[in-house]
Design an enzyme around this catalytic site. Structure first.
Site, mmCIF file in Angstrom:
data_model
loop_
_atom_site.group_PDB
_atom_site.id
_atom_site.type_symbol
_atom_site.label_atom_id
_atom_site.label_comp_id
_atom_site.label_asym_id
_atom_site.label_seq_id
_atom_site.Cartn_x
_atom_site.Cartn_y
_atom_site.Cartn_z
ATOM 1 N N ASP A 1 0.364 -12.288 -1.969
ATOM 2 C CA ASP A 1 1.728 -12.545 -2.367
ATOM 3 C C ASP A 1 1.773 -13.357 -3.816
ATOM 4 O O ASP A 1 3.077 -13.298 -4.313
ATOM 5 C CB ASP A 1 2.512 -13.248 -1.527
ATOM 6 C CG ASP A 1 2.693 -11.928 -0.329
ATOM 7 O OD1 ASP A 1 2.573 -10.813 -0.525
ATOM 8 O OD2 ASP A 1 2.940 -12.557 1.021
ATOM 9 N N ASP B 1 3.092 -4.790 3.057
ATOM 10 C CA ASP B 1 3.825 -5.389 2.148
ATOM 11 C C ASP B 1 3.058 -5.456 0.690
ATOM 12 O O ASP B 1 4.016 -5.982 -0.321
ATOM 13 C CB ASP B 1 4.034 -7.178 2.726
ATOM 14 C CG ASP B 1 4.187 -7.027 4.207
ATOM 15 O OD1 ASP B 1 3.733 -6.322 4.912
ATOM 16 O OD2 ASP B 1 4.797 -8.049 4.378
HETATM 17 N N1 GLY Z 1 6.062 -10.195 3.108
HETATM 18 C C1 GLY Z 1 6.243 -11.015 4.288
HETATM 19 C C2 GLY Z 1 7.355 -10.352 5.322
HETATM 20 O O1 GLY Z 1 7.881 -9.311 4.997
HETATM 21 O O2 GLY Z 1 7.760 -10.852 6.283
#
Ligand code: GLY
Length: 390
Positions: A112, A169
């Site tokens: 991320d 994600d």
């Molecule tokens: N990327 C983590 C979530 O969407 O909770």
């Protein structure tokens, strides 16, 4: 220019939507301006995550590397782009500088870094040309590229024992690699992003357009081992925020690469999402395949999907665009009419976001910073199709 709406006489100047819809978007934009002007003064360079009783704390103080730490600077840069008010850019730069501690610490960062530095340093560089921001974003892109597994053909998501885990994600982290490839004139970043997107397409996107949140792959060869539930209801269910990441993420990979298979994937996910969402009045449950009771809503999934649908509306063929544009508008209007707090004396706009289906009651039906970020991105995108963040 293309025509989305049917009633030619009632279109706005760009032929994208009805005048009444444009007026709605402008009125919401004005409310965003009022709310964020007050919130920026109050929050400053603290890094918001979940507002409690209309009040944000500082997530960075307890987790330097938390995946949402870029959304506040992302909001601030969108506000700066709109208003040119330097209180937004100064505050965004202050957060970006705080984030240097996370880059320096390294431990705790994972895939991320895409979310974190696309919306902070990369957006700063895009809007101001700041050379230090360019270096920060390239640094983050190299951390992301360094997570690539060349035998399994994937970018690993998390740290520790999760050597073979990919999560849907991650599709939103790939634009940082496409950008780094262009900046450095080095195709390796794009190769890695494409390899990962193809692995995600194979193991995370199901034939019906629904998605797994997680696929566990053998890190030695990329073989699929299992698809656990993750933040959704159960294995095989349909976590709506994961659907939204996939919808938007594959559309972004289609835009950056021109590859038809990513556009087709995004459309398949969008068609599933729109048809599953319609019975819910365009505000998603946390999981489309969870029991109806207890009711669990996740507004963040809707607003993320609306950004993806607006992206698709630009990429799809002329005769398909209206489907995506109208669905995005319906989501935004439903969210705004039922779940937005416009009181400038309280932090956060979009209420009733939910971080995950099970556990963590403190993250259930709460205002999440990324709900606000994507709501704001979508409203600005409605008014300006040239807006490109990712
Ligand atoms: N990327 C983590 C979530 O969407 O909770």
């Amino acid at each position: 220019m293309f025509v989305y709406a049917n009633k030619i006489e009632a279109l706005d100047g760009t032929n994208r939507m009805l005048m009444t819809d444009k007026q709605w978007a402008e009125a919401v934009r004005d409310r965003i301006r009022l709310k964020m002007a007050a919130q920026c003064d109050r929050v400053g360079s603290k890094v918001p995550y979940i507002a409690v009783d209309g009040h944000y704390g500082d997530k960075m103080a307890d987790n330097l590397s938390w995946w949402t730490n870029g959304f506040w600077p992302g909001i601030l840069w969108l506000m700066f782009r709109d208003t040119k008010d330097q209180k937004y850019s100064n505050t965004a730069i202050a957060v970006e500088e705080r984030l240097d501690a996370a880059l320096a610490a390294y431990a705790g960062l994972h895939h991320d870094v895409g979310f974190m530095w696309t919306l902070s340093a990369r957006l700063d560089f895009k809007l101001t040309g700041n050379p230090r921001s360019r270096v920060r974003a390239l640094h983050a892109a190299n951390l992301l590229a360094g997570r690539y597994n060349p035998r399994g053909h994937f970018i690993r998501s998390w740290n520790g024992q999760y050597t073979g885990w990919i999560i849907v994600d991650c599709m939103m982290n790939l634009p940082l690699l496409y950008w780094a490839g262009e900046q450095s004139a080095d195709p390796r970043y794009r190769f890695i992003a494409i390899e990962h997107a193809d692995t995600a397409l194979k193991h995370l996107v199901r034939n019906d357009g629904s998605c797994n949140h997680i696929a566990v792959l053998d890190p030695e060869n990329g073989d699929l081992l299992e698809t656990p539930a993750g933040q959704g209801y159960a294995s095989g269910s349909s976590w709506t925020r994961g659907q939204a990441w996939a919808l938007y993420g594959f559309a972004l990979s289609a835009r950056h690469t021109g590859e038809e298979r990513y556009l087709a994937a995004s459309k398949r996910i969008a068609h599933y999402f729109i048809s599953a969402l319609t019975p819910y009045g365009f505000v998603p449950p946390v999981d489309f395949r969870a029991p109806d009771e207890p009711e669990k809503i996740d507004t963040s999934a809707g607003v993320i999907a609306s950004c993806g649908l607006l992206e698709l509306a630009e990429l799809a063929a002329e005769n398909e665009r209206k489907i995506y544009f109208d669905a995005a508008l319906k989501i935004l209007k439903a969210t705004e009419s039922k779940y937005c707090d416009w009181d400038p004396s309280r932090d956060s706009i979009v209420q009733k976001g939910t971080a995950q289906y099970h556990d963590k009651p403190e993250e259930f039906h709460v205002p999440l910073i990324y709900g606000d970020y994507f709501f704001i991105e979508a409203v600005y995108r409605l008014l300006d199709p040239e807006l490109r963040v990712w």
